[in-house]
Scaffold this motif. Sequence first.
Motif, PDB file in Angstrom:
ATOM      1  N   ARG A   1      22.746  36.148 -27.888  1.00  0.00           N
ATOM      2  CA  ARG A   1      21.753  35.795 -26.879  1.00  0.00           C
ATOM      3  C   ARG A   1      21.555  36.971 -25.924  1.00  0.00           C
ATOM      4  O   ARG A   1      22.495  37.690 -25.599  1.00  0.00           O
ATOM      5  CB  ARG A   1      22.204  34.570 -26.067  1.00  0.00           C
ATOM      6  N   TYR A   2      20.291  37.150 -25.494  1.00  0.00           N
ATOM      7  CA  TYR A   2      20.045  38.118 -24.430  1.00  0.00           C
ATOM      8  C   TYR A   2      20.796  37.666 -23.182  1.00  0.00           C
ATOM      9  O   TYR A   2      20.777  36.488 -22.816  1.00  0.00           O
ATOM     10  CB  TYR A   2      18.552  38.214 -24.122  1.00  0.00           C
ATOM     11  N   HIS A   3      21.426  38.622 -22.528  1.00  0.00           N
ATOM     12  CA  HIS A   3      22.304  38.254 -21.408  1.00  0.00           C
ATOM     13  C   HIS A   3      22.032  39.134 -20.199  1.00  0.00           C
ATOM     14  O   HIS A   3      21.862  40.351 -20.314  1.00  0.00           O
ATOM     15  CB  HIS A   3      23.772  38.415 -21.815  1.00  0.00           C
ATOM     16  N   THR A   4      21.975  38.485 -19.037  1.00  0.00           N
ATOM     17  CA  THR A   4      21.942  39.174 -17.754  1.00  0.00           C
ATOM     18  C   THR A   4      23.071  38.619 -16.901  1.00  0.00           C
ATOM     19  O   THR A   4      23.391  37.422 -17.010  1.00  0.00           O
ATOM     20  CB  THR A   4      20.590  38.973 -17.043  1.00  0.00           C
ATOM     21  N   PRO A   5      23.710  39.434 -16.060  1.00  0.00           N
ATOM     22  CA  PRO A   5      24.825  38.934 -15.237  1.00  0.00           C
ATOM     23  C   PRO A   5      24.407  37.913 -14.188  1.00  0.00           C
ATOM     24  O   PRO A   5      25.266  37.386 -13.478  1.00  0.00           O
ATOM     25  CB  PRO A   5      25.368  40.209 -14.566  1.00  0.00           C
TER      26      PRO A   5
END
Length: 656
Positions: free
Chosen positions: A351-355
């Motif tokens: 999955r695309y992930h951002t913090p």
Amino acid sequence: MQPACIMRTPGLLRRSSRFLFRSLRRTLDNGPAAVPGATNGQEVPSRALDHVSRPTSTGAGPEELEGKSVADLITERQLLAAFEQLRHLETRLVAEKASRTFEQDPTGFARRAMDVCLHYDALASEIDAIVNETLGPDGVDAAALAELAGVVRAEEEAHPEPPEDGDFLRTPRHWRQHWEDAVRRSAQERVRSAGPGEAPGAAEGGSALAQVLTELGSLVRRDLQKVQLEVHPVYAAAGFPAWETYLRAFHGAVAQRLQELAHNARGCEQLYVLLDWAANVYGSPDFLGAQNLALSSEPLPPLLAPDVWARLESEYTNFLETKIASCFDGILQLEQSRWADAEAPDVLQGRYHTPLSFDVHMLVAEHVKAAGAISKELEATTLQICARALGLFLPRFEKAFLESKAVNEPHLGANINACEELRTGLLARFPGSFKELEKPLVAATCDFQNRLLRGLQGDVQPLFRVLCTKAWLTQDVLQPLMDKVVAFAGHLERVASPWAQETLQEVHRYVVREYLAHVLGRRERFRGVERLTGSQKMGQDAQAIGNTFQGLGSEATWLGQAIPCVADILGETYKDDIQRHLETLIRSYPDIRRDHVLAILSLRRLGRRRNQRLLQHAQELLRAVVKAGGPRAAGGHVLFEEIEVPTSVDVLITCI
């Protein structure tokens, strides 16, 4: 000359002297009386107490112990022996007073009575000294404690109640209360010795205050352990409740010190350190470090007064609100720095992930856990603060991102995933507090999804223009469009499943809708062989579109009949079957309108009567659909409703 120990408590001396002269005044007011062995005007010397201050040169009497004076016994802390001598002298002095021995020599009585009182005061002063030394560095003097307990109990037995005649010599000395007061003073001095004299300033933050409280806790724990293990057993043997007395004394001293620290506490960190220490360190069941040591068998008063506690919580939440808002500002700045650096989002577990989601979860969990450790009320307030701050943060974050140069499929997918994680994670963990944030989170996710769709639509829109043209009949003009769809679907594989499927179905619907819009909106019509070829071509395109989206995992199977039905109407050679195809189309897509039917019929050159008959039948079907509840009643699917049909000459001719 009085012993040095007598001078330790001048207050006691003044108090004893006051009682003495009050009693003497009553004695003199009673008038003279006969004294055995004395005549009127004869002085009776008062030598009976000379031995109290110094040893006598003759043999030991009942007033002496191995030739030692009362002062010496007090100095050597033989308190019980000293009290017994004083008690004997007191009894003899009271008897002589009752026999009116001192009627002619009241000054002699005063001197002897004063001497007894001063030595009683010296005993009380020695009680103070023993209590002060008990918790000192030299260790516990068990013998001195035993003497202290013994002399207090002996005095209580000797003076159980105030005498009816008000004689000050037989007045209770209240040494037990005096001992308790000494314990309280000792505890206060010990507690004040921990940490600096003044509370740390706000500029020093919570670390300096935490150090003060750590030292305070260590000292109180060490002293109470010493009381429980060394002091209490000695007192207990004499029937003294030393543990409860010391415990309440230290509790009161700690409460007073904490009130002072609370008065000067400033800033979120200091306020939390203070609340946390009171609730979780001092209030912990294992504060004393041993399971067999309990703080109290009875409830102790609150360490902080309720109004002080409420004020601290209120000030803490005010600071916390500002701090959490600042934390969200920091999260936004970190995200903006990543966008500015054109950093591609990470891919975690496919999955695309951002913090973003992780940072928000950590922020909320950290503050809620910290508040919950203090009180349930503070935990609930902190949850409300976090929910409000997140509600204000979401539109700011969305606006900042959509105005940045980082708007692309990976970043949009990462933000969709982050919003979905926040929605499911926060609502699952804190269902009551974050329920109102579900709509803003879904709205933000929809905005990111729509921006994602608009990006694809902008890429593929020009490719629809070649549909239903001469080139379209002989070339595979649909393949470039489907290639872009497949590439776009590759990004959706890294988006959370509910939103990925919904977006894929929306792309599927968009492709079918735009295909039909170009077919129904074209200005030229195919005739003869071209019409049949166009019908076949539409059927092939419909199959290609269906197979592609089926392979991508689209669950929008309801879209499969739209293009084939129009293709069948266009290519049907047996005109009576056109009505059957039209019925299938209307029943499958109840959002179709009369304008759409006219546009479809205009693709064919049918006779006026046939057109009228088909239109009339179509209108009956449409009225039945409306009566049944309209398009929304049939699954809520929308397709033709969003297709605008231009009014062309062919459509007008069909209407006529």
